[in-house]
Design a protein around this motif. Structure first.
Motif, PDB file in Angstrom:
ATOM      1  N   THR A 178     -62.214 -51.935 146.953  1.00 60.77           N
ATOM      2  CA  THR A 178     -62.114 -51.492 148.335  1.00 60.77           C
ATOM      3  C   THR A 178     -61.425 -50.142 148.453  1.00 60.77           C
ATOM      4  O   THR A 178     -61.153 -49.673 149.544  1.00 60.77           O
ATOM      5  CB  THR A 178     -61.327 -52.531 149.166  1.00 60.77           C
ATOM      6  OG1 THR A 178     -60.042 -52.724 148.559  1.00 60.77           O
ATOM      7  CG2 THR A 178     -62.071 -53.848 149.203  1.00 60.77           C
ATOM      8  N   GLY A 179     -61.136 -49.507 147.306  1.00 59.42           N
ATOM      9  CA  GLY A 179     -60.493 -48.199 147.331  1.00 59.42           C
ATOM     10  C   GLY A 179     -61.499 -47.082 147.433  1.00 59.42           C
ATOM     11  O   GLY A 179     -62.700 -47.293 147.587  1.00 59.42           O
ATOM     12  N   THR A 180     -61.023 -45.896 147.367  1.00 58.81           N
ATOM     13  CA  THR A 180     -61.898 -44.725 147.395  1.00 58.81           C
ATOM     14  C   THR A 180     -61.832 -44.026 146.053  1.00 58.81           C
ATOM     15  O   THR A 180     -60.848 -44.098 145.327  1.00 58.81           O
ATOM     16  CB  THR A 180     -61.447 -43.752 148.498  1.00 58.81           C
ATOM     17  OG1 THR A 180     -60.083 -43.384 148.263  1.00 58.81           O
ATOM     18  CG2 THR A 180     -61.564 -44.395 149.869  1.00 58.81           C
ATOM     19  N   MET A 181     -62.902 -43.330 145.728  1.00 57.94           N
ATOM     20  CA  MET A 181     -62.960 -42.615 144.462  1.00 57.94           C
ATOM     21  C   MET A 181     -62.203 -41.294 144.568  1.00 57.94           C
ATOM     22  O   MET A 181     -62.569 -40.421 145.345  1.00 57.94           O
ATOM     23  CB  MET A 181     -64.420 -42.352 144.067  1.00 57.94           C
ATOM     24  CG  MET A 181     -65.164 -43.580 143.591  1.00 57.94           C
ATOM     25  SD  MET A 181     -66.784 -43.133 142.929  1.00 57.94           S
ATOM     26  CE  MET A 181     -67.372 -44.735 142.385  1.00 57.94           C
ATOM     27  N   GLU A 182     -61.179 -41.166 143.792  1.00 63.32           N
ATOM     28  CA  GLU A 182     -60.381 -39.938 143.788  1.00 63.32           C
ATOM     29  C   GLU A 182     -60.756 -39.090 142.574  1.00 63.32           C
ATOM     30  O   GLU A 182     -59.949 -38.832 141.698  1.00 63.32           O
ATOM     31  CB  GLU A 182     -58.885 -40.285 143.755  1.00 63.32           C
ATOM     32  CG  GLU A 182     -58.396 -41.104 144.941  1.00 63.32           C
ATOM     33  CD  GLU A 182     -58.477 -40.340 146.257  1.00 63.32           C
ATOM     34  OE1 GLU A 182     -58.561 -39.096 146.210  1.00 63.32           O
ATOM     35  OE2 GLU A 182     -58.463 -40.986 147.312  1.00 63.32           O
ATOM     36  N   ASP A 183     -62.016 -38.681 142.515  1.00 66.63           N
ATOM     37  CA  ASP A 183     -62.476 -37.879 141.380  1.00 66.63           C
ATOM     38  C   ASP A 183     -62.918 -36.483 141.809  1.00 66.63           C
ATOM     39  O   ASP A 183     -63.438 -35.719 141.004  1.00 66.63           O
ATOM     40  CB  ASP A 183     -63.606 -38.586 140.642  1.00 66.63           C
ATOM     41  CG  ASP A 183     -64.780 -38.931 141.561  1.00 66.63           C
ATOM     42  OD1 ASP A 183     -64.735 -38.567 142.760  1.00 66.63           O
ATOM     43  OD2 ASP A 183     -65.734 -39.572 141.084  1.00 66.63           O
ATOM     44  N   GLY A 184     -62.763 -36.178 143.092  1.00 69.06           N
ATOM     45  CA  GLY A 184     -63.127 -34.852 143.572  1.00 69.06           C
ATOM     46  C   GLY A 184     -64.618 -34.637 143.736  1.00 69.06           C
ATOM     47  O   GLY A 184     -65.052 -33.500 143.967  1.00 69.06           O
ATOM     48  N   LYS A 185     -65.424 -35.682 143.632  1.00 66.90           N
ATOM     49  CA  LYS A 185     -66.874 -35.542 143.752  1.00 66.90           C
ATOM     50  C   LYS A 185     -67.315 -35.836 145.190  1.00 66.90           C
ATOM     51  O   LYS A 185     -66.766 -36.715 145.859  1.00 66.90           O
ATOM     52  CB  LYS A 185     -67.586 -36.509 142.805  1.00 66.90           C
ATOM     53  CG  LYS A 185     -67.132 -36.414 141.343  1.00 66.90           C
ATOM     54  CD  LYS A 185     -67.498 -35.101 140.710  1.00 66.90           C
ATOM     55  CE  LYS A 185     -67.128 -35.095 139.230  1.00 66.90           C
ATOM     56  NZ  LYS A 185     -67.431 -33.812 138.574  1.00 66.90           N
ATOM     57  N   LEU A 186     -68.341 -35.104 145.629  1.00 73.10           N
ATOM     58  CA  LEU A 186     -68.892 -35.322 146.968  1.00 73.10           C
ATOM     59  C   LEU A 186     -70.194 -36.109 146.940  1.00 73.10           C
ATOM     60  O   LEU A 186     -70.553 -36.741 147.936  1.00 73.10           O
ATOM     61  CB  LEU A 186     -69.137 -33.970 147.660  1.00 73.10           C
ATOM     62  CG  LEU A 186     -67.901 -33.110 147.946  1.00 73.10           C
ATOM     63  CD1 LEU A 186     -68.326 -31.814 148.633  1.00 73.10           C
ATOM     64  CD2 LEU A 186     -66.909 -33.871 148.823  1.00 73.10           C
ATOM     65  N   TYR A 187     -70.907 -36.068 145.815  1.00 74.49           N
ATOM     66  CA  TYR A 187     -72.214 -36.714 145.725  1.00 74.49           C
ATOM     67  C   TYR A 187     -72.228 -37.710 144.562  1.00 74.49           C
ATOM     68  O   TYR A 187     -71.535 -37.538 143.557  1.00 74.49           O
ATOM     69  CB  TYR A 187     -73.322 -35.672 145.507  1.00 74.49           C
ATOM     70  CG  TYR A 187     -73.362 -34.597 146.561  1.00 74.49           C
ATOM     71  CD1 TYR A 187     -73.995 -34.811 147.781  1.00 74.49           C
ATOM     72  CD2 TYR A 187     -72.768 -33.357 146.340  1.00 74.49           C
ATOM     73  CE1 TYR A 187     -74.027 -33.810 148.752  1.00 74.49           C
ATOM     74  CE2 TYR A 187     -72.798 -32.354 147.295  1.00 74.49           C
ATOM     75  CZ  TYR A 187     -73.434 -32.593 148.503  1.00 74.49           C
ATOM     76  OH  TYR A 187     -73.468 -31.608 149.470  1.00 74.49           O
ATOM     77  N   ASP A 188     -73.044 -38.738 144.735  1.00 74.08           N
ATOM     78  CA  ASP A 188     -73.209 -39.712 143.655  1.00 74.08           C
ATOM     79  C   ASP A 188     -74.202 -39.232 142.606  1.00 74.08           C
ATOM     80  O   ASP A 188     -74.097 -39.625 141.440  1.00 74.08           O
ATOM     81  CB  ASP A 188     -73.678 -41.062 144.230  1.00 74.08           C
ATOM     82  CG  ASP A 188     -72.613 -41.715 145.083  1.00 74.08           C
ATOM     83  OD1 ASP A 188     -71.541 -42.034 144.537  1.00 74.08           O
ATOM     84  OD2 ASP A 188     -72.836 -41.891 146.297  1.00 74.08           O
TER      85      ASP A 188
END
Length: 269
Positions: A96-106
């Motif tokens: 349920t967290g968010t991805m903190e990888d600096g990416k905007l697109y999958d």
């Protein structure tokens, strides 16, 4: 039930030894440890039956065979249903967290521009219509599609350089046509730079064959390397509504290689 089968006498100078053969027609559990009387002449002897010693070797071999069989069965089931298991796990135990990888697109979608009109139509349909309808609208992914999302007038090199770094996956669509492969070879050097960057940075690539490609030797070395390292998925749809279901085998394979969603859609895997 006990039955005497024979009686033998062995004479000695001072004693007579008698031997009696006894046949047990059936032995029950309660017979073990129970005293039995054996009469030989005027003498009597007593004996008791002891349970047989377990054959640990047979038990060990049987256990190993059972364990090996179970391991082979589980491995086979996992191999056959690996994708379904992974998608179910993602859906049931998603973060349920968010991805903190600096990416905007999958994923970044890259596709060729074949010279044949029919091929060009199919490629454009898959890249610009079908991929967004399934991966974006049904599965909740965010795609950057080259040819759809860049601003007019932007240089190709700038679009690629800026946006490829913002994506978690790279989707490359290829077709079994030398003209398309030559096009990839002869496009600006930014394309080759992408493949080199992918090899160095380790970005996962999803290679989609619009039609089955039997021979990769005519392709750029970067495509051959990607095929060898990541494999490929062959498009099996027919550009109809049936092909737009995210639960079909093709889309399950694509979703399996896509990054896990933190906020997946409400539909099950």
């Amino acid at each position: 039930m006990v039955e005497g089968c024979g009686r033998y006498s062995i004479p000695f100078p001072e004693y007579n030894f008698y031997t009696v053969n006894i046949t047990f027609l059936g032995v029950k559990r309660e017979d073990y440890g129970h005293p039995f009387t054996c009469h030989a002449g005027v003498s009597a002897a007593y004996f008791m039956l002891k349970p047989p010693v377990p054959d640990f070797r047979a038990c060990l071999i049987g256990g190993l065979l059972a364990f090996t069989g179970a391991a082979v069965f589980v491995t086979y089931i996992y191999k056959v249903f690996k994708i379904d298991i992974a998608l179910w796990y993602r859906s049931a135990f998603h973060s349920t967290g968010t991805m903190e990888d600096g990416k905007l697109y999958d994923a970044y979608v890259l596709y060729p521009k074949p010279q044949r009109k029919s091929q060009s139509h199919n490629v454009d349909t898959l890249a610009l219509k079908i991929l967004p309808k399934v991966l974006e609208m049904q599965c909740g992914y965010k795609l950057f599609i080259f040819g759809r999302d860049e601003f007019p007038g932007q240089a190709v090199a700038n679009v690629i350089d800026e946006n490829i770094k913002l994506c978690r996956r790279l989707i490359i669509i290829i077709i079994p046509e030398l003209l398309a492969f030559d096009l990839l070879k002869n496009m600006s050097e930014e394309q080759i730079a992408i493949y080199n960057a992918l090899i160095q940075d380790g970005m996962k690539v999803i290679l989609i064959e619009l039609e089955k490609v039997k021979d990769y030797t005519a392709m750029p070395e970067s495509i051959q390397y990607i095929k060898q390292k990541h494999g490929s998925i062959c498009w099996s749809g027919n550009f109809t509504e049936q092909s737009l279901c995210a639960k079909t085998k093709f889309w399950k394979k694509v979703r399996y290689h896509m990054p896990p969603k933190r906020f997946p859609p409400s539909s099950s895997a």
